[in-house]
Enzyme design. Sequence first.
Site, PDB file in Angstrom:
ATOM      1  N   ALA A 145       0.800  -1.178  -0.163  1.00 39.14           N
ATOM      2  CA  ALA A 145      -0.177  -0.156  -0.030  1.00 39.14           C
ATOM      3  C   ALA A 145       0.734   1.183   0.139  1.00 39.14           C
ATOM      4  O   ALA A 145       1.931   1.269   0.527  1.00 39.14           O
ATOM      5  CB  ALA A 145      -0.812  -0.003   1.203  1.00 39.14           C
ATOM      6  N   CYS A 146       0.256   2.270  -0.449  1.00 36.60           N
ATOM      7  CA  CYS A 146       0.895   3.680  -0.551  1.00 36.60           C
ATOM      8  C   CYS A 146      -0.192   4.861  -0.371  1.00 36.60           C
ATOM      9  O   CYS A 146      -1.288   4.399  -0.008  1.00 36.60           O
ATOM     10  CB  CYS A 146       1.612   3.911  -1.754  1.00 36.60           C
ATOM     11  SG  CYS A 146       1.010   3.848  -3.369  1.00 36.60           S
ATOM     12  N   GLY A 147      -0.006   5.843  -1.032  1.00 37.23           N
ATOM     13  CA  GLY A 147      -0.880   7.003  -0.785  1.00 37.23           C
ATOM     14  C   GLY A 147      -2.148   6.924  -1.781  1.00 37.23           C
ATOM     15  O   GLY A 147      -3.212   6.907  -1.730  1.00 37.23           O
ATOM     16  N   PHE A 174      -4.297   4.463   0.109  1.00 39.73           N
ATOM     17  CA  PHE A 174      -4.818   5.103   1.490  1.00 39.73           C
ATOM     18  C   PHE A 174      -5.816   6.122   1.092  1.00 39.73           C
ATOM     19  O   PHE A 174      -6.966   6.618   1.917  1.00 39.73           O
ATOM     20  CB  PHE A 174      -3.947   5.138   2.405  1.00 39.73           C
ATOM     21  CG  PHE A 174      -3.129   4.349   2.937  1.00 39.73           C
ATOM     22  CD1 PHE A 174      -3.999   3.241   3.614  1.00 39.73           C
ATOM     23  CD2 PHE A 174      -1.792   4.320   3.103  1.00 39.73           C
ATOM     24  CE1 PHE A 174      -3.083   2.099   4.002  1.00 39.73           C
ATOM     25  CE2 PHE A 174      -1.160   3.098   3.674  1.00 39.73           C
ATOM     26  CZ  PHE A 174      -1.734   1.912   4.155  1.00 39.73           C
TER      27      PHE A 174
END
Length: 217
Positions: A145-147, A174
């Site tokens: 996951a990242c932004g 996210f």
Amino acid sequence: MAIAVHVFQFTSTFNPKRARPSSSVTPCRIVTMASFSWSGRELIELGTVRPVRPKDAFSAMKEEGFVLLDVRPVWEREKASVPGSLHVPLFVEDSDGSPITFLKKWVHLGYIGLWTGQLLTTINNGFLKEVKEIVPDKNAKLLVACGEGLRSMMAVKRLHEGGYQNLGWLAGGFNRAQEDDFQGVEGTTKLQYATIGGASYYFLQVLLLLQAVGNKT
């Protein structure tokens, strides 16, 4: 790794007077799968890497055994993070002190940094090694996951090339998460706002304030 593409061009007309038999044939290079490298997007589209929506992430971790791997830079994770998640940044701050890097930092600050609050970054060359140190099992289930979902897409490509077989990708990152998608978020802001900084952060606060006032009236 990359594919070497050989393009053969032919004329659109045919002159039988100029046609001559040829005793030699130019060999074609055969491209094997061993020389091929899928992109992160292709791995997801092919189903090799499983896309997981933020609203389904908690159940994937709790019921299926996925471990959340956060690949955001340190300053984003400090703003908001999921308890129990692993952290190995794919990008790190560019700390090179050369004049060229100094110039790039000033350009970055003027075009991007002041608005987003993001620092000038460079790829973390030790990314795969650092992941292997904390997750030596190549069969472990990792939800990357990242932004926004772009950096994690790059990360799953590197992890797949490194031998990890059970990879998930947090679709949209996210930023697409709702408040109840992840429990017990730690930090000073919400997960979906952790990528926002600089002048855009204050702009966001004004928008949230106007929204709250509008809801009351």
